[in-house]
Design a protein around this motif. Structure first.
Motif, PDB file in Angstrom:
ATOM      1  N   PRO A   1       0.839  -1.201   0.000  1.00  0.00           N
ATOM      2  CA  PRO A   1       0.000   0.000   0.000  1.00  0.00           C
ATOM      3  C   PRO A   1       0.874   1.251   0.000  1.00  0.00           C
ATOM      4  N   TYR A   2       0.470   2.250  -0.742  1.00  0.00           N
ATOM      5  CA  TYR A   2       1.237   3.506  -0.792  1.00  0.00           C
ATOM      6  C   TYR A   2       0.557   4.519   0.128  1.00  0.00           C
ATOM      7  N   TRP A   3       1.343   5.079   1.014  1.00  0.00           N
ATOM      8  CA  TRP A   3       0.820   5.942   2.079  1.00  0.00           C
ATOM      9  C   TRP A   3       1.674   7.214   2.095  1.00  0.00           C
ATOM     10  N   PRO A   4       1.215   8.290   1.470  1.00  0.00           N
ATOM     11  CA  PRO A   4       2.080   9.471   1.390  1.00  0.00           C
ATOM     12  C   PRO A   4       2.217  10.169   2.745  1.00  0.00           C
ATOM     13  N   TYR A   5       3.297  10.859   2.912  1.00  0.00           N
ATOM     14  CA  TYR A   5       3.518  11.580   4.181  1.00  0.00           C
ATOM     15  C   TYR A   5       3.080  13.045   4.040  1.00  0.00           C
ATOM     16  N   TYR A   6       2.320  13.521   4.999  1.00  0.00           N
ATOM     17  CA  TYR A   6       2.011  14.955   5.075  1.00  0.00           C
ATOM     18  C   TYR A   6       2.422  15.465   6.445  1.00  0.00           C
TER      19      TYR A   6
ATOM     20  N   GLY B   1       2.625  16.845  10.035  1.00  0.00           N
ATOM     21  CA  GLY B   1       1.661  16.782  11.139  1.00  0.00           C
ATOM     22  C   GLY B   1       1.062  15.396  11.321  1.00  0.00           C
ATOM     23  N   ALA B   2       1.431  14.446  10.448  1.00  0.00           N
ATOM     24  CA  ALA B   2       0.819  13.095  10.519  1.00  0.00           C
ATOM     25  C   ALA B   2       0.991  12.491  11.910  1.00  0.00           C
ATOM     26  N   GLU B   3       2.133  12.796  12.546  1.00  0.00           N
ATOM     27  CA  GLU B   3       2.387  12.178  13.860  1.00  0.00           C
ATOM     28  C   GLU B   3       1.610  12.891  14.975  1.00  0.00           C
ATOM     29  N   ALA B   4       1.176  14.143  14.704  1.00  0.00           N
ATOM     30  CA  ALA B   4       0.457  14.892  15.732  1.00  0.00           C
ATOM     31  C   ALA B   4      -1.038  14.534  15.754  1.00  0.00           C
ATOM     32  N   PHE B   5      -1.534  13.991  14.649  1.00  0.00           N
ATOM     33  CA  PHE B   5      -2.964  13.705  14.527  1.00  0.00           C
ATOM     34  C   PHE B   5      -3.386  12.669  15.564  1.00  0.00           C
TER      35      PHE B   5
ATOM     36  N   PRO C   1      -9.327  20.216  -2.865  1.00  0.00           N
ATOM     37  CA  PRO C   1      -7.930  19.878  -3.142  1.00  0.00           C
ATOM     38  C   PRO C   1      -7.264  19.308  -1.894  1.00  0.00           C
ATOM     39  N   MET C   2      -6.119  18.703  -2.096  1.00  0.00           N
ATOM     40  CA  MET C   2      -5.388  18.063  -1.001  1.00  0.00           C
ATOM     41  C   MET C   2      -5.082  19.075   0.106  1.00  0.00           C
ATOM     42  N   PHE C   3      -5.251  18.664   1.360  1.00  0.00           N
ATOM     43  CA  PHE C   3      -4.875  19.557   2.469  1.00  0.00           C
ATOM     44  C   PHE C   3      -3.352  19.647   2.534  1.00  0.00           C
ATOM     45  N   ASP C   4      -2.855  20.630   3.286  1.00  0.00           N
ATOM     46  CA  ASP C   4      -1.400  20.821   3.346  1.00  0.00           C
ATOM     47  C   ASP C   4      -0.771  20.167   4.558  1.00  0.00           C
ATOM     48  N   ARG C   5      -1.567  20.050   5.656  1.00  0.00           N
ATOM     49  CA  ARG C   5      -0.983  19.362   6.815  1.00  0.00           C
ATOM     50  C   ARG C   5      -2.089  18.862   7.740  1.00  0.00           C
ATOM     51  N   LEU C   6      -1.683  18.038   8.674  1.00  0.00           N
ATOM     52  CA  LEU C   6      -2.621  17.521   9.669  1.00  0.00           C
ATOM     53  C   LEU C   6      -2.341  18.229  10.991  1.00  0.00           C
ATOM     54  N   THR C   7      -3.395  18.360  11.807  1.00  0.00           N
ATOM     55  CA  THR C   7      -3.209  18.859  13.170  1.00  0.00           C
ATOM     56  C   THR C   7      -3.694  17.760  14.105  1.00  0.00           C
ATOM     57  N   ALA C   8      -3.762  18.059  15.411  1.00  0.00           N
ATOM     58  CA  ALA C   8      -4.182  17.014  16.351  1.00  0.00           C
ATOM     59  C   ALA C   8      -5.586  16.514  16.027  1.00  0.00           C
ATOM     60  N   ASP C   9      -6.451  17.404  15.568  1.00  0.00           N
ATOM     61  CA  ASP C   9      -7.839  16.978  15.387  1.00  0.00           C
ATOM     62  C   ASP C   9      -8.430  17.326  14.023  1.00  0.00           C
ATOM     63  N   GLY C  10      -7.563  17.468  13.036  1.00  0.00           N
ATOM     64  CA  GLY C  10      -8.145  17.750  11.726  1.00  0.00           C
ATOM     65  C   GLY C  10      -7.098  17.970  10.651  1.00  0.00           C
ATOM     66  N   VAL C  11      -7.561  18.601   9.571  1.00  0.00           N
ATOM     67  CA  VAL C  11      -6.677  18.865   8.439  1.00  0.00           C
ATOM     68  C   VAL C  11      -6.777  20.349   8.071  1.00  0.00           C
ATOM     69  N   VAL C  12      -5.662  20.878   7.530  1.00  0.00           N
ATOM     70  CA  VAL C  12      -5.552  22.324   7.339  1.00  0.00           C
ATOM     71  C   VAL C  12      -4.979  22.606   5.953  1.00  0.00           C
TER      72      VAL C  12
END
Ligand SMILES: Cc1cc2nc3c(=O)[nH]c(=O)nc-3n(C[C@H](O)[C@H](O)[C@H](O)COP(=O)(O)OP(=O)(O)OC[C@H]3O[C@@H](n4cnc5c(N)ncnc54)[C@H](O)[C@@H]3O)c2cc1C
Length: 368
Positions: free
Chosen positions: A149-154, A156-160, A269-280
């Protein structure tokens, strides 16, 4: 146990087929038909515990009426007495594959995972596995994509703090009840997840890198051929293959129409980063997310071929039909332009035809 060329080689066979999904079984059928004997002439090594290839891993919610058409394995009609559309594909297709292997008495050895393929002295390729080694004069690689499976990195992924999963691990919408679900990816798996999540989730959001291309023309053989030709051109040039949906666009299948009717296909469109509780997004937009489903596709499972050093500068493997240009004893079936059930069937036949010619030719030249 025989030694060969001073190497600790346990088995010799003419052709090793790696993988027993649609592509591997089609290749096995044609090997058998063109006169290769089971075990001494060809063998199929499959890492899975049971027949069915990738179909055994489909979510239980993928019922037969939602699949886009399973193409018969060569010489055996699928569901000749009709197919019950309400049954899961993960049950029905593996049963069909199992019966096929049994009826044709195909020499499938499992679970056997191939760890590497490398040139051996003399004219052999050495296939090393979890249970021993095979020295073969040709190899058909039919390992599909499911295991990668291909899983791209964005950022903040670790903060989500919510749950992230790849569509490969999706088992149905039950875990989405009352939750805010973001689905990433422009293919049919994303749309299937969206249409099912929309029934139970608090909200769904669809994000893709590029705007999805829907088309309402029928999926005719010409449309299919044109898509295959585009992918073929890429692999001939040594570029990584594109996904089939990338090449065909998205048709208005029942699953797409269902998702549209539920209003689940408003795309951002694709979000730019993840936060603890969402996407931005960088423009200041943000959305809440409890679950992010990465329906971002797969890559070809070819790690075991690394010792052959086949990658071109463009990142792909240069192909001529199913044959690897840099290693003509190796065929990739179910890769690039043949990465569909119908494509895999055809590719199995043409790979075997070429292998037959190659082996007959090398026998003739060593006899001369
Ligand atoms: C959710 C989903 C739905 C789909 N629906 C459709 C559809 O409706 N119609 C359609 O035409 N196509 C569909 N496809 C695509 C279809 O699944 C593939 O085109 C086809 O089934 C792939 O067949 P394959 O033989 O190439 O690979 P697989 O079926 O993945 O088989 C590969 C086999 O190789 C084995 N293997 C892998 N690595 C190794 C190793 N190192 N050593 C030994 N064995 C190994 C695996 O265990 C597996 O048994 C779908 C794909 C997905 C993800």
């Amino acid at each position: 146990m025989e030694g060969m060329d001073g190497m600790d080689t346990r088995h010799e066979t003419e052709v090793v087929v790696i993988g027993a999904g649609q592509a591997g079984l089609s290749s096995a059928y044609h090997l058998r038909r063109s006169g290769f004997a089971s075990w001494s002439g060809y063998v199929v090594l499959d890492a899975a515990d049971a027949p069915g290839g990738a179909w055994t891993h489909r979510p239980p919610t993928l019922t037969m009426d939602k699949v886009h058409g399973i193409f018969d394995l060569p010489g055996a009609r699928f569901g000749p007495d009709g197919i019950d559309g309400s049954l899961p594909a993960a049950q029905v297709v593996p049963e069909y594959f199992a019966e096929y292997e049994r009826r044709l008495e195909l020499p499938v050895h499992r679970p056997v995972k191939v760890l590497s393929v490398r040139p051996a002295p003399s004219d052999r390729l050495l296939v090393s596995t979890t249970v021993g080694r095979w020295a073969a004069r040709a190899v058909v690689n039919a390992t599909g994509t499911w295991t990668r499976p291909y899983w791209p990195y964005y950022p903040g992924a670790e903060a989500f703090r919510g749950r992230q999963l790849h569509s490969a691990g999706y088992r149905g919408p039950a875990e989405f009840v009352g939750r805010h679900v973001v689905v990433v990816g422009g293919g049919t798996s994303a749309i299937q997840v969206l249409s099912e999540a929309a029934d139970v989730a608090a909200s769904t959001l669809w994000v893709t890198r590029r705007p999805p291309e829907f088309h309402d023309h029928e999926f005719t053989p010409d449309v299919g051929r044109a898509a295959v030709a585009r992918v073929e051109e890429r692999v001939r040039a040594g570029l990584p293959p594109q996904s089939v949906v990338g090449a065909t666009g998205l048709g208005y299948t029942p699953v797409v129409l269902d998702a549209l009717a539920k209003g689940a296909l408003h795309r951002l469109p694709m979000f730019d980063r993840l936060t603890a509780d969402g996407v931005v997004w960088n423009d200041g937009r943000s959305e809440r997310a409890d679950v992010i489903v990465w329906a971002t596709g797969f890559r070809a499972a070819l790690e075991h071929l690394a010792p052959l050093g086949l990658r071109e500068r463009g990142g792909g493997i240069r192909m001529d039909g199913t044959r690897v240009v840099a290693e003509p004893r190796l065929h990739l079936v179910g890769y690039g332009p043949s990465a569909s059930t119908v494509g895999a069937n055809r590719a199995g036949r043409s790979a075997v035809r070429e292998i037959r010619r190659l082996l007959d030719g090398s026998r003739a030249s060593s006899a001369a």
